[in-house]
Write a protein that holds these residues in place. Structure first.
Motif, mmCIF file in Angstrom:
data_model
loop_
_atom_site.group_PDB
_atom_site.id
_atom_site.type_symbol
_atom_site.label_atom_id
_atom_site.label_comp_id
_atom_site.label_asym_id
_atom_site.label_seq_id
_atom_site.Cartn_x
_atom_site.Cartn_y
_atom_site.Cartn_z
ATOM 1 N N ARG A 746 0.852 -1.181 0.000
ATOM 2 C CA ARG A 746 0.000 0.000 0.000
ATOM 3 C C ARG A 746 0.890 1.234 0.000
ATOM 4 O O ARG A 746 1.646 1.453 0.951
ATOM 5 C CB ARG A 746 -0.924 0.009 1.224
ATOM 6 C CG ARG A 746 -1.909 -1.162 1.253
ATOM 7 C CD ARG A 746 -2.701 -1.152 2.547
ATOM 8 N NE ARG A 746 -3.680 -2.233 2.574
ATOM 9 C CZ ARG A 746 -4.495 -2.483 3.591
ATOM 10 N NH1 ARG A 746 -4.423 -1.719 4.683
ATOM 11 N NH2 ARG A 746 -5.366 -3.471 3.524
ATOM 12 N N TRP A 763 -2.695 9.725 3.034
ATOM 13 C CA TRP A 763 -3.451 8.525 3.352
ATOM 14 C C TRP A 763 -2.764 7.324 2.718
ATOM 15 O O TRP A 763 -1.887 7.467 1.877
ATOM 16 C CB TRP A 763 -4.896 8.654 2.863
ATOM 17 C CG TRP A 763 -5.033 8.713 1.368
ATOM 18 C CD1 TRP A 763 -5.165 7.667 0.504
ATOM 19 C CD2 TRP A 763 -5.001 9.886 0.556
ATOM 20 N NE1 TRP A 763 -5.228 8.109 -0.777
ATOM 21 C CE2 TRP A 763 -5.147 9.477 -0.788
ATOM 22 C CE3 TRP A 763 -4.889 11.259 0.820
ATOM 23 C CZ2 TRP A 763 -5.156 10.354 -1.850
ATOM 24 C CZ3 TRP A 763 -4.909 12.141 -0.239
ATOM 25 C CH2 TRP A 763 -5.039 11.691 -1.557
ATOM 26 N N ALA A 765 -2.980 4.340 0.183
ATOM 27 C CA ALA A 765 -3.723 3.911 -1.004
ATOM 28 C C ALA A 765 -3.706 2.392 -1.062
ATOM 29 O O ALA A 765 -2.641 1.767 -1.050
ATOM 30 C CB ALA A 765 -3.099 4.509 -2.254
ATOM 31 N N GLU A 810 -6.967 7.942 -5.327
ATOM 32 C CA GLU A 810 -7.995 8.444 -4.417
ATOM 33 C C GLU A 810 -9.195 7.507 -4.327
ATOM 34 O O GLU A 810 -9.899 7.493 -3.323
ATOM 35 C CB GLU A 810 -8.475 9.829 -4.858
ATOM 36 C CG GLU A 810 -7.617 10.971 -4.370
ATOM 37 C CD GLU A 810 -8.322 12.299 -4.514
ATOM 38 O OE1 GLU A 810 -8.530 12.978 -3.493
ATOM 39 O OE2 GLU A 810 -8.664 12.661 -5.653
ATOM 40 N N THR A 813 -9.175 4.268 -1.370
ATOM 41 C CA THR A 813 -8.962 4.724 -0.003
ATOM 42 C C THR A 813 -10.209 4.432 0.815
ATOM 43 O O THR A 813 -11.292 4.173 0.277
ATOM 44 C CB THR A 813 -8.684 6.232 0.045
ATOM 45 O OG1 THR A 813 -9.830 6.938 -0.468
ATOM 46 C CG2 THR A 813 -7.470 6.595 -0.785
#
Length: 912
Positions: A746, A763, A765, A810, A813
């Motif tokens: 990730r 964040w 992914a 995006e 997520t």
């Protein structure tokens, strides 16, 4: 074994282990010597009897180049049956089977048959390879990369290229290209820019390519292979040649002329070459092509040991670009050749996105034959010039792009069904006011702005890169009967100033140099909206610079060495490479969003990296071989990925600026008089890779930079190549690659708002096990070749599969699926990676060459995708935005590229 290597690699291999690796291969040959024999001969023109120098001679996966007298020699050859493969530009490849029976072999002269065609890469296909643009697709063909006789390499270079095929799934940055001894890869992207010598086919034909990191005599090598182009007068055959071409690809017409004296009796050699390629419109709507090329080389053979060559060349061009669009737009337009970048102005097509370049190179090459065993080549080069691309910009105005999603029937119908149906009808009727850029409206809007004394609302801007690069490279080779030592040093100093120029006000009077997104997000803040804080609200006229102005510098110092041992049963090699890299940014504007980090020189970044590789070949017999290669190293990330937002600051994109790599492959080769083959298994690990995606975020209504760092991926697969000579006229070739290229962890994603309106957001992914995009992971080819009486015919079938779209991190997520219950089918729809359909294509080539006294005439025709398969998507990408509120994956659908339908290239050449 490979997995164990990777485990050690992840634990950061110690210096002692690397040292032991060197020692192991250095002494591994002790006790293995047995009596070997020499194989020697001479390469000559089959009709004139003249010596052919620099012909490539292959024996048992060992390579030699014939001398100025056409001579070659291999030592330490065991008794057995072998095949000798001899090739040279403009000659047919010759294969000779022979035996070594307890004595040295002096072969009869190898007589090559002249041909204007390069048979190693298919008839008339000497100048096509894909050159991707920044939208992720391509509409230009130029310069094929290979001259090898391996069927897989031939297919990868041409037959697979319309599908953007990448050998072993590697990006182009992992293949090094050398011109006369110096690296010509772009130091910002890492990729070789083949169009910088496009149109100079006759002077760059003499090249050697390897597709992996096995030893070569001109560089350390890279995991994706390396190409050596020899373009000095002594290596270009004597000729006067005129070539005329017609095509329906990127350009329609080509004319090339080359004059070469060869090395004359006075020890001088002169070569001049030039070309013109053009079309008012290419295969894709609204594109055009306008390119020139020139080459001048002068060489002086000072004495038997020294020669000096001065070479200069350039290939300036301008071409209209195309773009990928969503499937709805292709369907509305009824054509895979639809292009949203153009519209009519005064009855003529005008493209808003024009790519251009003019970057000439000059080099001085010194060759020193120190002795029969040792040679030294030193090359100094300097290249300079500019390249760029134009695009529309607008201020507080309607988006001018005809394929903007809010203008399409699918979107409009959700607001007003009747209006959506009306727009669909306009597309069906091919109303260019709806389907293309409406230049008249843009001029009208600027005219209205003039009346009220306001700035232009639409302009054409040009993003310019002004490069300067100095290279100095020196390579030393020392060869004995049983060893070969190679060492080299490279020094590269690269700098590129990046800025924007206002090219066309489209009837407006001026433009104000502010950032409209900051003006919106920071109401009343007179600082943040300024692109140039020291010249606030600067009024810009046509031809003036604005927006941003900065220089990126990359300095590389490279020292490498390679040692090879040639034994009766085993060949070994071991090599090491040390690289010192420096990166720096210097800003020439104080930007209002980053006033402390935009102006002046940044901190100098110093990176030390290394590569170590080793390999062994076991000669089971004269017909069977086993090869094993391994490489461990660390590469700095490309300059373009070092700074998160170089236009406005010197902030780094990631903490780790080095990618760790470990790679290994194992091959089995067979060599029979009528059958040759290779099967290779490979595995490569990339650890801690970083990259940046820069785009306009429609939801956030500003430009953003999305960096992906700490990425790991694996590339593993099998390559197969077979060639069967049916008889003296027919040859059957088959090749294929079956890959599994995946992300194995990730990655960390960070979203940076270029205007600083919001803090950076990071964040994880969920990209583990996603496929690497940008290439078919399965590609195969079967080709039948006919050759008799100067007739050449080829017919081939290709198959492609496992093609995946580039994905939007995006969408992968926890935020993207927030609020969805366990088992909700939307989760899979949102997170899964789209796979494109595979398919077949057929290619066909035919040609004939004639000898008229001492002159030659050749005619050839190549037809690609003969069956006109227009349903095959060659690639594409997901848009980098997502409907987080409604989870509607169709709101921002992917953009695709389609493979060309039936296309041809017709060539006629006169050689004196």
């Amino acid at each position: 074994m490979i997995c164990n290597l990777f485990t050690k690699f992840k634990q950061h291999i110690s210096n002692s282990k690397i040292y032991c690796l060197f020692i192991l291969f250095a002494v591994g040959h002790i006790g293995l010597y047995a009596q070997g024999y020499s194989v020697s001969g001479r390469v000559v023109d089959g009709e004139t009897g003249k010596y052919i120098s620099n012909a490539q001679v292959e024996l048992n996966n060992m390579f030699n180049l014939s001398s100025s007298e056409g001579e070659f020699q291999f030592d330490n050859v065991l008794s057995g049956v072998y095949e000798l493969i001899v090739s040279a530009p403009n000659y047919l490849t010759e294969r000779i089977s022979f035996s070594v029976d307890n004595s040295n072999v002096k072969m009869a002269d190898v007589k090559l048959k002249f041909s204007v065609f390069d048979q190693g890469i298919g008839i008339g296909i000497s100048d096509f390879s894909l050159d991707a643009d920044d939208e992720g697709g391509s509409d230009m063909y130029s310069g094929v990369l290979t001259s090898t006789s391996d069927p897989y390499s031939q297919a990868a270079a041409y037959s697979f290229s319309p599908m953007y095929y990448k050998v072993r799934g590697y990006d182009n940055e992992y293949q090094n290209v050398y011109m006369n001894g110096v690296l010509v890869n772009d130091l910002e992207t890492g990729r070789a820019v083949w169009n910088e010598w496009g149109g100079l086919n006759e002077v760059v034909r003499n090249k050697i390519t390897v597709d992996d990191f096995t030893p070569v005599d001109y560089c350390f090598g890279n995991i994706g292979g390396s190409t050596k182009i020899n373009a000095i007068p002594s290596l270009i055959r004597k000729q006067t040649k005129l070539t005329l071409s017609r095509s329906n690809r990127s350009y329609n017409n080509r004319v090339m002329f080359t004059y070469s004296t060869g090395m004359m009796a006075n020890n001088w050699g002169i070569v001049a070459s030039g070309s013109k390629r053009w079309s008012e419109e290419g295969r894709t709507e609204g594109t055009f092509y306008d390119a020139y090329a020139w080459y001048l080389g002068v060489e002086r053979k000072i004495n038997s040991s020294h020669s000096l060559a001065l070479v200069t060349y350039g290939s300036p061009f301008r071409r209209g670009q195309s773009a990928g669009v969503i499937q709805e737009v292709y369907d509305l337009a009824g054509s895979i050749y639809y292009n949203p970048n153009w519209g009519y102005q005064n009855g003529e097509k005008r493209n808003a996105r024009v790519r251009w370049s003019n970057q000439p190179m000059t080099m001085l090459v010194h060759n020193w034959n120190i002795s029969e065993k040792s040679k030294l080549q030193t090359t100094a080069s300097y290249t300079f010039g500019k390249f760029g691309r134009t695009r529309l910009n607008w201020y507080k105005a309607r988006d001018p792009r005809p394929d903007y999603y809010r203008y399409l029937p699918s979107w409009v119908s959700g607001q007003n069904e009747a209006l959506g149906n009306y727009i669909a009808q306009q597309w069906e009727n091919d109303n260019t006011k709806f389907t293309q850029i409406d230049w008249d409206r843009l001029y009208q809007q600027n005219y209205l702005a003039n009346l009220s004394g306001k700035q232009a609302v639409y302009i054409i801007e040009d993003e310019v890169t002004d490069q300067n690069q100095f290279n100095l490279a020196s390579v030393y080779n020392y060869t004995t009967n049983k060893t070969k030592s190679t060492a080299g040093v490279e020094i590269i100093n690269y700098s590129a100033r990046n800025y924007k120029v206002l090219r066309d006000l489209l009837g407006g009077t001026h433009w104000v140099d502010i950032d409209q997104f900051s003006e919106r997000d920071f109401v009343g803040d007179s600082i943040k909206l300024q692109n140039d804080l020291d010249n606030p609200n600067k009024v810009i006229k046509e031809g003036e610079e604005f927006g941003y102005n900065y220089t990126l510098t990359n300095r590389k110092y490279n020292l490498w060495a390679m040692q090879q041992w040639f034994l009766p049963r085993f060949d070994f090699y071991v090599g090491g490479n040390l690289v010192f890299t420096q990166y720096q940014r210097e800003g020439f504007m104080r930007n209002g969003r980053q006033p402390e980090r935009s102006l002046g020189k940044s901190e100098l970044i110093n990176l030390f990296t290394y590569d170590v590789k080793a390999g062994v070949t076991y000669k089971i017999s004269g017909r069977h071989y086993l090869l094993l290669n391994a490489m461990v190293g660390a590469d700095p990330i490309n300059l373009r990925n070092v700074y998160i937002s170089p236009r406005i600051s010197d902030v780094l994109s990631a903490n780790n600026l080095v990618t760790d790599i470990i790679s290994a492959d194992m091959s089995y080769l067979l060599r029979f008089p009528n059958l040759n083959g290779r099967i290779t298994v490979f595995e490569t690990f990339f650890h801690n890779h970083s990259e940046i995606m820069r785009f306009y975020h429609d939801d956030l209504r500003t430009f953003v930079n999305m960096s992906l760092s700490a990425q790991d991926r694996v590339h593993q697969g099998v390559e197969v190549a077979l060639q069967y000579k049916i008889n003296s006229m027919f040859t059957l070739q088959g090749s294929g690659s079956f890959g599994n290229y995946r992300y194995t962890n990730r990655a960390k994603a960070t979203l940076n708002f270029e205007n600083g309106s919001q803090p950076d957001t990071s964040w994880m992914a969920y990209t583990k096990n996603f496929y690497v995009s940008g290439t078919p992971q399965i590609a195969s080819n079967i080709t039948l070749k006919f050759n008799k009486n100067r007739w050449f015919v080829e017919a081939g079938v290709n198959y492609f599969d496992k093609i995946y779209l580039s994905f939007n991190p995006e969408r992968r997520t926890s935020q993207a699926i927030a609020g969805l219950g366990e088992g909700d089918p939307l989760i899979d729809q949102i997170t899964q990676q789209e796979k494109l359909n595979g398919g077949f294509t057929v290619d066909f080539s035919i040609g004939k060459s004639f000898r008229i006294n001492s002159r030659y005439l050749s005619i050839n025709l190549n037809v690609s995708n003969v069956l006109n398969n227009t349903s095959l998507k060659s690639g594409g990408y997901e848009q980098l935005r997502f409907d987080f509120e409604n989870k509607n994956i169709d709101k921002f659908p992917p953009r695709y590229y389609y493979m060309y339908g039936t296309n041809f290239f017709f060539n006629i050449a006169f050689s004196l």
